[in-house]
Design a protein around this motif. Sequence first.
Motif, PDB file in Angstrom:
ATOM      1  N   ILE A   1       0.886  -1.161   0.000  1.00  0.00           N
ATOM      2  CA  ILE A   1       0.000   0.000   0.000  1.00  0.00           C
ATOM      3  C   ILE A   1       0.922   1.209   0.000  1.00  0.00           C
ATOM      4  N   ARG A   2       0.937   1.928  -1.113  1.00  0.00           N
ATOM      5  CA  ARG A   2       1.866   3.038  -1.303  1.00  0.00           C
ATOM      6  C   ARG A   2       1.100   4.274  -1.778  1.00  0.00           C
ATOM      7  N   PRO A   3       1.674   5.463  -1.576  1.00  0.00           N
ATOM      8  CA  PRO A   3       1.015   6.674  -2.072  1.00  0.00           C
ATOM      9  C   PRO A   3       0.844   6.601  -3.590  1.00  0.00           C
ATOM     10  N   LYS A   4      -0.272   7.123  -4.095  1.00  0.00           N
ATOM     11  CA  LYS A   4      -0.480   7.144  -5.545  1.00  0.00           C
ATOM     12  C   LYS A   4       0.685   7.877  -6.196  1.00  0.00           C
ATOM     13  N   GLY A   5       1.161   7.346  -7.322  1.00  0.00           N
ATOM     14  CA  GLY A   5       2.289   7.940  -8.022  1.00  0.00           C
ATOM     15  C   GLY A   5       3.632   7.432  -7.540  1.00  0.00           C
ATOM     16  N   TYR A   6       3.631   6.530  -6.542  1.00  0.00           N
ATOM     17  CA  TYR A   6       4.872   5.967  -6.015  1.00  0.00           C
ATOM     18  C   TYR A   6       5.614   5.231  -7.115  1.00  0.00           C
ATOM     19  N   ILE A   7       6.912   5.467  -7.209  1.00  0.00           N
ATOM     20  CA  ILE A   7       7.743   4.766  -8.178  1.00  0.00           C
ATOM     21  C   ILE A   7       8.634   3.814  -7.409  1.00  0.00           C
ATOM     22  N   LYS A   8       8.529   2.554  -7.732  1.00  0.00           N
ATOM     23  CA  LYS A   8       9.268   1.507  -7.035  1.00  0.00           C
ATOM     24  C   LYS A   8      10.765   1.670  -7.261  1.00  0.00           C
ATOM     25  N   ALA A   9      11.522   1.541  -6.177  1.00  0.00           N
ATOM     26  CA  ALA A   9      12.980   1.551  -6.271  1.00  0.00           C
ATOM     27  C   ALA A   9      13.443   0.217  -6.832  1.00  0.00           C
ATOM     28  N   SER A  10      14.735   0.148  -7.170  1.00  0.00           N
ATOM     29  CA  SER A  10      15.258  -1.107  -7.688  1.00  0.00           C
ATOM     30  C   SER A  10      15.117  -2.187  -6.625  1.00  0.00           C
ATOM     31  N   SER A  11      14.895  -3.390  -7.076  1.00  0.00           N
ATOM     32  CA  SER A  11      14.704  -4.488  -6.134  1.00  0.00           C
ATOM     33  C   SER A  11      15.594  -5.643  -6.535  1.00  0.00           C
ATOM     34  N   PRO A  12      16.448  -6.137  -5.712  1.00  0.00           N
ATOM     35  CA  PRO A  12      16.743  -5.609  -4.385  1.00  0.00           C
ATOM     36  C   PRO A  12      17.558  -4.320  -4.491  1.00  0.00           C
ATOM     37  N   PRO A  13      17.592  -3.544  -3.421  1.00  0.00           N
ATOM     38  CA  PRO A  13      18.364  -2.302  -3.470  1.00  0.00           C
ATOM     39  C   PRO A  13      19.828  -2.591  -3.745  1.00  0.00           C
ATOM     40  N   ALA A  14      20.471  -1.678  -4.429  1.00  0.00           N
ATOM     41  CA  ALA A  14      21.886  -1.840  -4.729  1.00  0.00           C
ATOM     42  C   ALA A  14      22.687  -1.821  -3.434  1.00  0.00           C
ATOM     43  N   SER A  15      23.706  -2.668  -3.362  1.00  0.00           N
ATOM     44  CA  SER A  15      24.560  -2.705  -2.176  1.00  0.00           C
ATOM     45  C   SER A  15      25.389  -1.428  -2.111  1.00  0.00           C
TER      46      SER A  15
END
Length: 124
Positions: free
Chosen positions: A75-89
């Motif tokens: 459940i994220r705010p509308k317009g949320y852009i997903k970060a890279s998954s998994p996050p970069a080390s």
Amino acid sequence: ALPISGYSTWTRSMTVEFVAGGTGDLYFHFDFPPEIEEQVRRDLEAKGYSTPSFECGYYLKDGTLTTKITNVVAIRPKGYIKASSPPASDEFKASRLVKLEETLKEQLEKEQEQEQEKEQEKAK
């Protein structure tokens, strides 16, 4: 009801466990317990997002569970852009930053050399 207007909701992950054979009509049962609803409410107020997990499943008419589903939703705010998954080390980020710095330095040196060559040509 959850106060999720202004939020987008999607399935983040799901596991399906086949418990028993479905030998007839199946019925889907979904229950969102009040304690999960309250946790979502607290998460949204405190962090602006929530990632609850809950179970649902398919049942036979006699109440026998045939398929257990564990679902995690985002459940994220509308317009949320997903970060890279998994996050970069951090190591990867640092190496990328070093490479970027090297590339920019090389580009700057080339431009300075070109400017010097132009100045030398004008001086002739």
